[in-house]
Scaffold this motif. Sequence first.
Motif, PDB file in Angstrom:
ATOM      1  N   LEU A 160      -1.509  -8.779 -32.025  1.00 31.72           N
ATOM      2  CA  LEU A 160      -2.778  -8.069 -31.951  1.00 31.72           C
ATOM      3  C   LEU A 160      -3.354  -7.773 -33.338  1.00 31.72           C
ATOM      4  O   LEU A 160      -4.573  -7.624 -33.501  1.00 31.72           O
ATOM      5  CB  LEU A 160      -2.586  -6.752 -31.184  1.00 31.72           C
ATOM      6  CG  LEU A 160      -2.264  -6.892 -29.688  1.00 31.72           C
ATOM      7  CD1 LEU A 160      -2.028  -5.528 -29.059  1.00 31.72           C
ATOM      8  CD2 LEU A 160      -3.384  -7.624 -28.952  1.00 31.72           C
ATOM      9  N   ASP A 161      -2.497  -7.710 -34.354  1.00 34.18           N
ATOM     10  CA  ASP A 161      -2.964  -7.438 -35.714  1.00 34.18           C
ATOM     11  C   ASP A 161      -3.389  -8.689 -36.467  1.00 34.18           C
ATOM     12  O   ASP A 161      -3.827  -8.603 -37.632  1.00 34.18           O
ATOM     13  CB  ASP A 161      -1.868  -6.720 -36.514  1.00 34.18           C
ATOM     14  CG  ASP A 161      -1.600  -5.315 -35.984  1.00 34.18           C
ATOM     15  OD1 ASP A 161      -2.488  -4.779 -35.283  1.00 34.18           O
ATOM     16  OD2 ASP A 161      -0.490  -4.776 -36.239  1.00 34.18           O
ATOM     17  N   LEU A 162      -3.263  -9.884 -35.834  1.00 30.65           N
ATOM     18  CA  LEU A 162      -3.648 -11.117 -36.523  1.00 30.65           C
ATOM     19  C   LEU A 162      -5.152 -11.129 -36.770  1.00 30.65           C
ATOM     20  O   LEU A 162      -5.954 -10.682 -35.940  1.00 30.65           O
ATOM     21  CB  LEU A 162      -3.231 -12.337 -35.694  1.00 30.65           C
ATOM     22  CG  LEU A 162      -1.739 -12.620 -35.602  1.00 30.65           C
ATOM     23  CD1 LEU A 162      -1.482 -13.824 -34.694  1.00 30.65           C
ATOM     24  CD2 LEU A 162      -1.127 -12.856 -36.982  1.00 30.65           C
ATOM     25  N   ASP A 163      -5.508 -11.702 -37.924  1.00 38.77           N
ATOM     26  CA  ASP A 163      -6.929 -11.784 -38.298  1.00 38.77           C
ATOM     27  C   ASP A 163      -7.198 -13.166 -38.872  1.00 38.77           C
ATOM     28  O   ASP A 163      -6.271 -13.933 -39.162  1.00 38.77           O
ATOM     29  CB  ASP A 163      -7.266 -10.690 -39.326  1.00 38.77           C
ATOM     30  CG  ASP A 163      -8.771 -10.421 -39.376  1.00 38.77           C
ATOM     31  OD1 ASP A 163      -9.527 -11.121 -38.665  1.00 38.77           O
ATOM     32  OD2 ASP A 163      -9.161  -9.513 -40.136  1.00 38.77           O
ATOM     33  N   VAL A 164      -8.457 -13.468 -39.041  1.00 42.43           N
ATOM     34  CA  VAL A 164      -8.836 -14.773 -39.577  1.00 42.43           C
ATOM     35  C   VAL A 164      -8.322 -14.885 -41.015  1.00 42.43           C
ATOM     36  O   VAL A 164      -8.529 -13.991 -41.847  1.00 42.43           O
ATOM     37  CB  VAL A 164     -10.378 -14.955 -39.537  1.00 42.43           C
ATOM     38  CG1 VAL A 164     -10.763 -16.308 -40.150  1.00 42.43           C
ATOM     39  CG2 VAL A 164     -10.879 -14.842 -38.115  1.00 42.43           C
ATOM     40  N   ARG A 190       9.181 -16.183 -31.201  1.00 47.10           N
ATOM     41  CA  ARG A 190       8.741 -15.016 -30.440  1.00 47.10           C
ATOM     42  C   ARG A 190       8.331 -13.904 -31.400  1.00 47.10           C
ATOM     43  O   ARG A 190       9.091 -13.552 -32.305  1.00 47.10           O
ATOM     44  CB  ARG A 190       9.846 -14.530 -29.508  1.00 47.10           C
ATOM     45  CG  ARG A 190      10.188 -15.526 -28.401  1.00 47.10           C
ATOM     46  CD  ARG A 190      11.256 -14.967 -27.477  1.00 47.10           C
ATOM     47  NE  ARG A 190      11.569 -15.894 -26.419  1.00 47.10           N
ATOM     48  CZ  ARG A 190      10.926 -15.943 -25.249  1.00 47.10           C
ATOM     49  NH1 ARG A 190       9.927 -15.088 -25.017  1.00 47.10           N
ATOM     50  NH2 ARG A 190      11.251 -16.818 -24.329  1.00 47.10           N
ATOM     51  N   LEU A 191       7.140 -13.358 -31.201  1.00 51.49           N
ATOM     52  CA  LEU A 191       6.613 -12.307 -32.042  1.00 51.49           C
ATOM     53  C   LEU A 191       6.332 -11.075 -31.206  1.00 51.49           C
ATOM     54  O   LEU A 191       5.964 -11.186 -30.022  1.00 51.49           O
ATOM     55  CB  LEU A 191       5.321 -12.751 -32.733  1.00 51.49           C
ATOM     56  CG  LEU A 191       5.429 -13.930 -33.700  1.00 51.49           C
ATOM     57  CD1 LEU A 191       4.044 -14.328 -34.213  1.00 51.49           C
ATOM     58  CD2 LEU A 191       6.341 -13.584 -34.874  1.00 51.49           C
TER      59      LEU A 191
END
Length: 381
Positions: A313-317, A306-307
């Motif tokens: 939302l801050d995840l990026d490629v 669980r995050l």
Amino acid sequence: MAGGTQSDDDIAAEWEAALSEQGGPAAADSADWNASAEPPSARKAVDRVLNQDEVDGLLGFDPNALGLADQSGIRAIIDSALVSYERLPMLEIVFDRLVRLLTTSLRNFTSDNVEVSLDGIKSVRFGDYLNSIPLPAILSVFKAEQWDGFGLMTVDSALTYSIIDVLLGGRNASVKMKVEGRPYTTIETSIVQRMVEVVLEDAEAAFRPVTPVSFSFDRLETNPKFATITRPANAAILVTLRVDMEERGGVIHIAIPYATIEPIRDVLMQQFMGEKFGRDATWEGHLATEIWAARTEVHAVLYDQRLPLKTILDLDVGDTLMLDVKPDALVELRCGDEVLTHARMGRSGEKVAIQIAAPLRPSRTTLAAFEAAGQIRKEAS
């Protein structure tokens, strides 16, 4: 008159003027009002006075009644909230069965043509019922062993003398039997006690299909004050049985407090005999068969984490998520949100496979229904 009040003459003059303005027959009666010695307002008040019968009818009170008749008026409004309780359909079936059994038993007991009928079942306050019992009467207190409570059976004087007359060889007289005010003799109370025991035996048989119960005779009383088995304000069920022996007969009242039948209240609320509130084997078997044939999806979950929503939302490629799991760790087998068991990851030919490493978690329901369903499927095939 001092103080700004009008005299009787002024009131009469205003009344006459009002009648004269209306005209017609009312104006012709003005002379009568003037000739009257008392003011019109006082005469109107006299015309509105009700007699005692009208007052009793308005209040729903009948001084000759015994308290068992239907009430109306203000008295009914007051009493309705005190004795209004839930309806018990199964109790009506039980006492209908009691009527049939009692008809046969009393015929054998008296060797005469006896007809028993159910006059009604109602809820009353126990204290009001005791105060309404017409004396002389024989009151029998009995105990329900399994319910740990008491009941009251009242045999009125007409039925007492009728039973004694039949059993002791009295002739069948068409005239109404005179009720004596003397105390009952030992022979009379012994005969009535025997009849009460017959009624209790049939009551046990009537309740047997619903619930097993034993009614044991406790004592006989002739004074209602000594037959109190519950508080006067408590509610009770009053059953009225009418016993007719050609030209003779009387009434048996059975009063059972609600506290006595509380252990079987759920059973008495059934609409018909055999209604089931708990486990139903037929429905259980049908449900098990359908579940056994149902298709479901099972997921093998390698890792679950669980995050916070902000992190997602801050995840990026190019970002890397660290899986905190070892190569030999077990995976979870899930069906929806339920964890079934654990397994090991592997390969079988061209496909990824899992090997069950622990037994399935025990079901919350019994497996008897599933075994029965499996047996039915084998027999059908």
